[in-house]
Design a protein around this motif. Sequence first.
Motif, PDB file in Angstrom:
ATOM      1  N   ASP A 147      26.805   1.005   8.889  1.00  0.00           N
ATOM      2  CA  ASP A 147      27.690   1.040   7.726  1.00  0.00           C
ATOM      3  C   ASP A 147      29.146   1.273   8.105  1.00  0.00           C
ATOM      4  OD1 ASP A 147      28.103   0.952   4.906  1.00  0.00           O
ATOM      5  OD2 ASP A 147      28.284   3.133   4.890  1.00  0.00           O
ATOM      6  N   LYS A 148      29.388   2.175   9.060  1.00  0.00           N
ATOM      7  CA  LYS A 148      30.754   2.557   9.401  1.00  0.00           C
ATOM      8  C   LYS A 148      31.226   1.964  10.725  1.00  0.00           C
ATOM      9  CE  LYS A 148      30.926   5.731   6.026  1.00  0.00           C
ATOM     10  NZ  LYS A 148      31.771   5.554   4.831  1.00  0.00           N
ATOM     11  N   ARG A 149      30.309   1.352  11.457  1.00  0.00           N
ATOM     12  CA  ARG A 149      30.626   0.775  12.770  1.00  0.00           C
ATOM     13  C   ARG A 149      31.124   1.834  13.750  1.00  0.00           C
ATOM     14  NH1 ARG A 149      33.105  -5.341  12.476  1.00  0.00           N
ATOM     15  NH2 ARG A 149      31.093  -6.307  12.804  1.00  0.00           N
ATOM     16  N   THR A 150      30.535   3.011  13.709  1.00  0.00           N
ATOM     17  CA  THR A 150      30.843   4.038  14.702  1.00  0.00           C
ATOM     18  C   THR A 150      30.115   3.726  15.999  1.00  0.00           C
ATOM     19  OG1 THR A 150      28.958   5.427  14.109  1.00  0.00           O
ATOM     20  CG2 THR A 150      30.981   5.745  12.850  1.00  0.00           C
ATOM     21  N   ASP A 151      30.491   4.442  17.060  1.00  0.00           N
ATOM     22  CA  ASP A 151      29.739   4.278  18.301  1.00  0.00           C
ATOM     23  C   ASP A 151      28.523   5.196  18.285  1.00  0.00           C
ATOM     24  OD1 ASP A 151      30.501   6.899  19.202  1.00  0.00           O
ATOM     25  OD2 ASP A 151      32.388   6.077  19.941  1.00  0.00           O
ATOM     26  N   ALA A 152      27.682   5.067  19.295  1.00  0.00           N
ATOM     27  CA  ALA A 152      26.421   5.807  19.321  1.00  0.00           C
ATOM     28  C   ALA A 152      26.647   7.310  19.457  1.00  0.00           C
ATOM     29  CB  ALA A 152      25.543   5.302  20.466  1.00  0.00           C
ATOM     30  N   ILE A 153      27.650   7.718  20.218  1.00  0.00           N
ATOM     31  CA  ILE A 153      27.907   9.144  20.415  1.00  0.00           C
ATOM     32  C   ILE A 153      28.316   9.801  19.110  1.00  0.00           C
ATOM     33  CG2 ILE A 153      29.401  10.819  21.569  1.00  0.00           C
ATOM     34  CD1 ILE A 153      29.521   8.929  23.951  1.00  0.00           C
ATOM     35  N   ILE A 154      29.242   9.188  18.385  1.00  0.00           N
ATOM     36  CA  ILE A 154      29.672   9.746  17.105  1.00  0.00           C
ATOM     37  C   ILE A 154      28.503   9.791  16.126  1.00  0.00           C
ATOM     38  CG2 ILE A 154      31.085   9.267  15.058  1.00  0.00           C
ATOM     39  CD1 ILE A 154      33.302   8.353  16.876  1.00  0.00           C
ATOM     40  N   ALA A 155      27.664   8.750  16.129  1.00  0.00           N
ATOM     41  CA  ALA A 155      26.523   8.713  15.215  1.00  0.00           C
ATOM     42  C   ALA A 155      25.549   9.841  15.511  1.00  0.00           C
ATOM     43  CB  ALA A 155      25.823   7.360  15.316  1.00  0.00           C
ATOM     44  N   CYS A 156      25.263  10.071  16.803  1.00  0.00           N
ATOM     45  CA  CYS A 156      24.318  11.135  17.164  1.00  0.00           C
ATOM     46  C   CYS A 156      24.893  12.513  16.862  1.00  0.00           C
ATOM     47  CB  CYS A 156      23.951  11.027  18.640  1.00  0.00           C
ATOM     48  SG  CYS A 156      22.941   9.589  19.051  1.00  0.00           S
ATOM     49  N   ILE A 157      26.181  12.709  17.138  1.00  0.00           N
ATOM     50  CA  ILE A 157      26.805  13.998  16.821  1.00  0.00           C
ATOM     51  C   ILE A 157      26.818  14.231  15.320  1.00  0.00           C
ATOM     52  CG2 ILE A 157      28.966  15.301  16.892  1.00  0.00           C
ATOM     53  CD1 ILE A 157      29.541  14.011  19.587  1.00  0.00           C
ATOM     54  N   THR A 158      27.069  13.183  14.546  1.00  0.00           N
ATOM     55  CA  THR A 158      27.048  13.318  13.086  1.00  0.00           C
ATOM     56  C   THR A 158      25.655  13.696  12.606  1.00  0.00           C
ATOM     57  OG1 THR A 158      28.834  11.684  12.879  1.00  0.00           O
ATOM     58  CG2 THR A 158      27.528  12.151  10.905  1.00  0.00           C
ATOM     59  N   SER A 159      24.620  13.124  13.214  1.00  0.00           N
ATOM     60  CA  SER A 159      23.257  13.511  12.856  1.00  0.00           C
ATOM     61  C   SER A 159      23.025  14.997  13.112  1.00  0.00           C
ATOM     62  CB  SER A 159      22.239  12.680  13.645  1.00  0.00           C
ATOM     63  OG  SER A 159      22.109  11.382  13.105  1.00  0.00           O
ATOM     64  N   LEU A 160      23.511  15.486  14.253  1.00  0.00           N
ATOM     65  CA  LEU A 160      23.394  16.910  14.551  1.00  0.00           C
ATOM     66  C   LEU A 160      24.141  17.745  13.508  1.00  0.00           C
ATOM     67  CD1 LEU A 160      23.934  16.823  18.427  1.00  0.00           C
ATOM     68  CD2 LEU A 160      21.810  17.336  17.234  1.00  0.00           C
ATOM     69  N   ARG A 161      25.302  17.287  13.086  1.00  0.00           N
ATOM     70  CA  ARG A 161      26.075  18.001  12.061  1.00  0.00           C
ATOM     71  C   ARG A 161      25.343  18.020  10.729  1.00  0.00           C
ATOM     72  NH1 ARG A 161      31.365  15.024  11.463  1.00  0.00           N
ATOM     73  NH2 ARG A 161      31.789  16.704   9.976  1.00  0.00           N
ATOM     74  N   VAL A 162      24.713  16.896  10.394  1.00  0.00           N
ATOM     75  CA  VAL A 162      23.954  16.823   9.141  1.00  0.00           C
ATOM     76  C   VAL A 162      22.814  17.832   9.153  1.00  0.00           C
ATOM     77  CG1 VAL A 162      22.365  15.374   7.817  1.00  0.00           C
ATOM     78  CG2 VAL A 162      24.557  14.445   8.580  1.00  0.00           C
ATOM     79  N   VAL A 163      22.093  17.917  10.273  1.00  0.00           N
ATOM     80  CA  VAL A 163      20.989  18.868  10.373  1.00  0.00           C
ATOM     81  C   VAL A 163      21.512  20.302  10.303  1.00  0.00           C
ATOM     82  CG1 VAL A 163      19.132  19.731  11.839  1.00  0.00           C
ATOM     83  CG2 VAL A 163      19.559  17.268  11.682  1.00  0.00           C
ATOM     84  N   ALA A 164      22.624  20.576  10.996  1.00  0.00           N
ATOM     85  CA  ALA A 164      23.189  21.930  10.985  1.00  0.00           C
ATOM     86  C   ALA A 164      23.647  22.333   9.588  1.00  0.00           C
ATOM     87  CB  ALA A 164      24.355  22.008  11.963  1.00  0.00           C
ATOM     88  N   ALA A 165      24.152  21.374   8.811  1.00  0.00           N
ATOM     89  CA  ALA A 165      24.636  21.676   7.470  1.00  0.00           C
ATOM     90  C   ALA A 165      23.511  21.771   6.448  1.00  0.00           C
ATOM     91  CB  ALA A 165      25.642  20.608   7.023  1.00  0.00           C
TER      92      ALA A 165
END
Length: 261
Positions: free
Chosen positions: A196-214
């Motif tokens: 959807d946002k055309r991010t790279d894989a690192i940003i996507a994985c870090i965002t997933s970690l942030r989603v879980v933490a939140a």
Amino acid sequence: MDNPPKSSSETSTPFRLDSIQVRSVPALSALQWLQKGADDLRRCPLPSLSYGLIFFLMGQALLQVFRHATEYSTTLAVIFLLLGPFLATGLYNISRQLQQDKKVSFRKTTMSWQYNLPAIAVYVLVLAVIVLIFMRASLITFALFYSGGMPTVGRFVEQLLQFQQMEFLIAYTLVTLFFSTIIFLISVVSIPLMMDKRTDAIIACITSLRVVAANPAAMLIWAILILLLIGLSMASQYWLLMVVGPVLGHATWHAYRATVA
């Protein structure tokens, strides 16, 4: 071949990590995501069930190989791991088109991985490495904790149901939970975000970690529901996967939309 339509969020400048906002959601949001996933399946049954049929056939192939040529089951499982995320992009695209009140084109959804192929390919490679390490750890666990030699599939299931080989069962469960947790943590919203946002894989994985933490409570319930549904699908010899697969795929898109601004 048609090029993928541009998303409103696609820009010429790549997304930065600090530009992606993560939302907190109620603990029981996972139930709502499943409901929305089921609604998407109902609204667009043929394209969704087409992907479900592919998942079912993949499961049947793995089941047959495991029964008759166990030595090839690891290779086949990795191949499915490589194909699965690409297939899931089609389900995410269906949900996105439904959200935008567009007419769904199954042919276009089959090429959804083109939205961000380099990033998705890197992500899939990371998953493949994790699964290969997990499989090696599983063999070591078998060698260290399982007594009596390598069993047949039927004998192994019988022993587990009778709670024999408890040391092995506990060790194998812990190893499986460890690697499954790693995969879940980096996968919650990764592919929908990359698509959807055309991010790279690192940003996507870090965002997933942030989603879980939140959202620890919501993510725990979401993980349990996924585990139960996949477990039921496997218990049915993958027949339920024809419906469960598409519902989980659509629900994952709604989980992404709910947790990432």
